[in-house]
Enzyme design. Sequence first.
Site, mmCIF file in Angstrom:
data_model
loop_
_atom_site.group_PDB
_atom_site.id
_atom_site.type_symbol
_atom_site.label_atom_id
_atom_site.label_comp_id
_atom_site.label_asym_id
_atom_site.label_seq_id
_atom_site.Cartn_x
_atom_site.Cartn_y
_atom_site.Cartn_z
ATOM 1 C CB SER A 129 -9.844 29.355 65.695
ATOM 2 O OG SER A 129 -9.877 30.415 66.612
ATOM 3 C CE1 TYR A 153 -10.723 32.548 60.380
ATOM 4 C CE2 TYR A 153 -11.161 32.961 62.699
ATOM 5 C CZ TYR A 153 -10.371 32.420 61.718
ATOM 6 O OH TYR A 153 -9.213 31.731 62.065
ATOM 7 C CE LYS A 157 -10.225 28.831 60.527
ATOM 8 N NZ LYS A 157 -9.420 28.104 59.531
HETATM 9 P P1 NAD Z 1 -2.329 33.829 56.811
HETATM 10 O O1 NAD Z 1 -3.336 34.704 56.168
HETATM 11 O O2 NAD Z 1 -0.985 34.393 57.101
HETATM 12 O O3 NAD Z 1 -2.117 32.507 55.932
HETATM 13 C C1 NAD Z 1 -3.141 31.932 55.180
HETATM 14 C C2 NAD Z 1 -2.566 31.632 53.803
HETATM 15 O O4 NAD Z 1 -3.582 30.990 53.023
HETATM 16 C C3 NAD Z 1 -2.134 32.880 53.040
HETATM 17 O O5 NAD Z 1 -0.831 32.684 52.510
HETATM 18 C C4 NAD Z 1 -3.178 33.012 51.932
HETATM 19 O O6 NAD Z 1 -2.621 33.594 50.759
HETATM 20 C C5 NAD Z 1 -3.589 31.567 51.730
HETATM 21 N N1 NAD Z 1 -4.941 31.349 51.199
HETATM 22 C C6 NAD Z 1 -6.127 31.845 51.651
HETATM 23 N N2 NAD Z 1 -7.144 31.383 50.916
HETATM 24 C C7 NAD Z 1 -6.602 30.561 49.967
HETATM 25 C C8 NAD Z 1 -7.141 29.765 48.934
HETATM 26 N N3 NAD Z 1 -8.448 29.724 48.667
HETATM 27 N N4 NAD Z 1 -6.284 29.033 48.175
HETATM 28 C C9 NAD Z 1 -4.943 29.064 48.398
HETATM 29 N N5 NAD Z 1 -4.383 29.795 49.368
HETATM 30 C C10 NAD Z 1 -5.197 30.529 50.150
HETATM 31 O O7 NAD Z 1 -2.998 33.237 58.132
HETATM 32 P P2 NAD Z 1 -2.345 32.432 59.358
HETATM 33 O O8 NAD Z 1 -2.355 33.325 60.540
HETATM 34 O O9 NAD Z 1 -1.099 31.789 58.947
HETATM 35 O O10 NAD Z 1 -3.481 31.356 59.591
HETATM 36 C C11 NAD Z 1 -3.391 30.040 59.070
HETATM 37 C C12 NAD Z 1 -4.627 29.253 59.471
HETATM 38 O O11 NAD Z 1 -4.736 29.223 60.889
HETATM 39 C C13 NAD Z 1 -5.945 29.846 58.961
HETATM 40 O O12 NAD Z 1 -6.803 28.778 58.639
HETATM 41 C C14 NAD Z 1 -6.469 30.594 60.164
HETATM 42 O O13 NAD Z 1 -7.860 30.718 60.128
HETATM 43 C C15 NAD Z 1 -6.014 29.684 61.291
HETATM 44 N N6 NAD Z 1 -5.892 30.372 62.596
HETATM 45 C C16 NAD Z 1 -5.051 31.440 62.711
HETATM 46 C C17 NAD Z 1 -4.932 32.095 63.945
HETATM 47 C C18 NAD Z 1 -4.032 33.295 64.099
HETATM 48 O O14 NAD Z 1 -4.124 33.975 65.120
HETATM 49 N N7 NAD Z 1 -3.149 33.616 63.153
HETATM 50 C C19 NAD Z 1 -5.659 31.626 65.060
HETATM 51 C C20 NAD Z 1 -6.491 30.527 64.906
HETATM 52 C C21 NAD Z 1 -6.598 29.890 63.664
#
Ligand code: NAD
Length: 343
Positions: A129, A153, A157
């Site tokens: 992130s 959080y 990362k």
């Molecule tokens: P999201 O919550 O929609 O998707 C994450 C998925 O991972 C979900 O489907 C959840 O059920 C699954 N999950 C969580 N823990 C798990 C585990 N232990 N085993 C199996 N499945 C698990 O989130 P997103 O927005 O799609 O984010 C995806 C990644 O990108 C994450 O790592 C998040 O930290 C990172 N990220 C997101 C953003 C944002 O703004 N959305 C920004 C920077 C980084």
Amino acid sequence: MGLKKKIIVTGGAGYIGSHTVVELAQAGYEPVIIDNFCNSRRFVLERIKTILSRPVECYDCDCCQIDLLRKIFTAEGKIHGAIHFAAVKAVGESAHKPLLYYQNNLGSLTALLTVLQEAQVPYFVFSSSACVYGAAKSPVTEESPVQPATSPYGNTKQIGEEITADLVKSGAALKAISLRYFNPIGAHSSGLIGELPLGAPNNLVPFVTQTAAGLREKLTIFGNDYPTPDGTGIRDYLHVIDLARAHINALEYLEQSNAAPGYAVFNLGTGRGYSVLEIIKTFEQVNHLKLPVVIGSRRQGDVAVLFANPDKANRLLKWQTKLTIEEALRDAWLWQKSLAAQT
Ligand code: NAD
Ligand code: UDP
């Protein structure tokens, strides 16, 4: 069929993961989802199937469970690479439940990396992130120093990047990339997949669309006294489809760059910052609506300005954003309306 390169996509039922699964399949890869649905719903798999006109394999599994991961890898045979989206991501919640965040986000990462090593999987992409940059001066390049994390959080990362880098440095037969996402918004233009409204949203655009839909009374701008042209915070918003595509570029880079170092980080953003007020105004314009907006106080931990210098990804990954902020905000509203139509 059997010749397609299999990519394990943890968190593939989630927001960014589901869009990436679609892009991977359309680019000729064979995505295999591992998700425990702690922040997603099973109907997403049906939606992906509708978009692709074929199903994508999915294992309902917690990635912290290393023995279950081993079984999946054994069942799947040769795996070409893995993209690790699975994580819990609510910044505020992480301050109250730090152990959940460390256990889930780092436990899943170390379990997955262990199994990748055992199965001799060569390529790995980690979801990081832009929050690793803290309050650094924008535009931030990958050379900008990582700042002390302001939330558990954010720390997962930073540590996740370090764990990945250390493993590559140790001489493991694994090449890896950490992708530092800026602010993904929008949804698939079909209106079939997007960010699910599970719990109160943390991010601006879901708040905007829920307010426009009448699910929330008003939108609060978190501070209008920042040192920015209109006083509101500035971020780098990119369409989730552009972000999803970048994962394919990252895999191709890992596949092709024999001479490149085994580990690299990349910023994924547009390179252009938008203020909260600009987002609201653009949303209203493209969707012909008016939002009830109030000015509130600053949100703790927010920085005034954060946007990317995406030159490194443009140059080495041969990736750049193609979709506009207008398209992203139109697709975000289309998704919100399709959600409303289902309930
Ligand atoms: P999201 O919550 O929609 O998707 C994450 C998925 O991972 C979900 O489907 C959840 O059920 C699954 N999950 C969580 N823990 C798990 C585990 N232990 N085993 C199996 N499945 C698990 O989130 P997103 O927005 O799609 O984010 C995806 C990644 O990108 C994450 O790592 C998040 O930290 C990172 N990220 C997101 C953003 C944002 O703004 N959305 C920004 C920077 C980084
Ligand atoms: N923001 C806001 N009201 C909201 C949610 C967010 O004014 O209801 C602002 C926030 O202060 C920041 C920008 O919108 O300046 C983007 O916030 P978001 O949480 O989406 O992303 P992040 O701060 O994690 O980059």
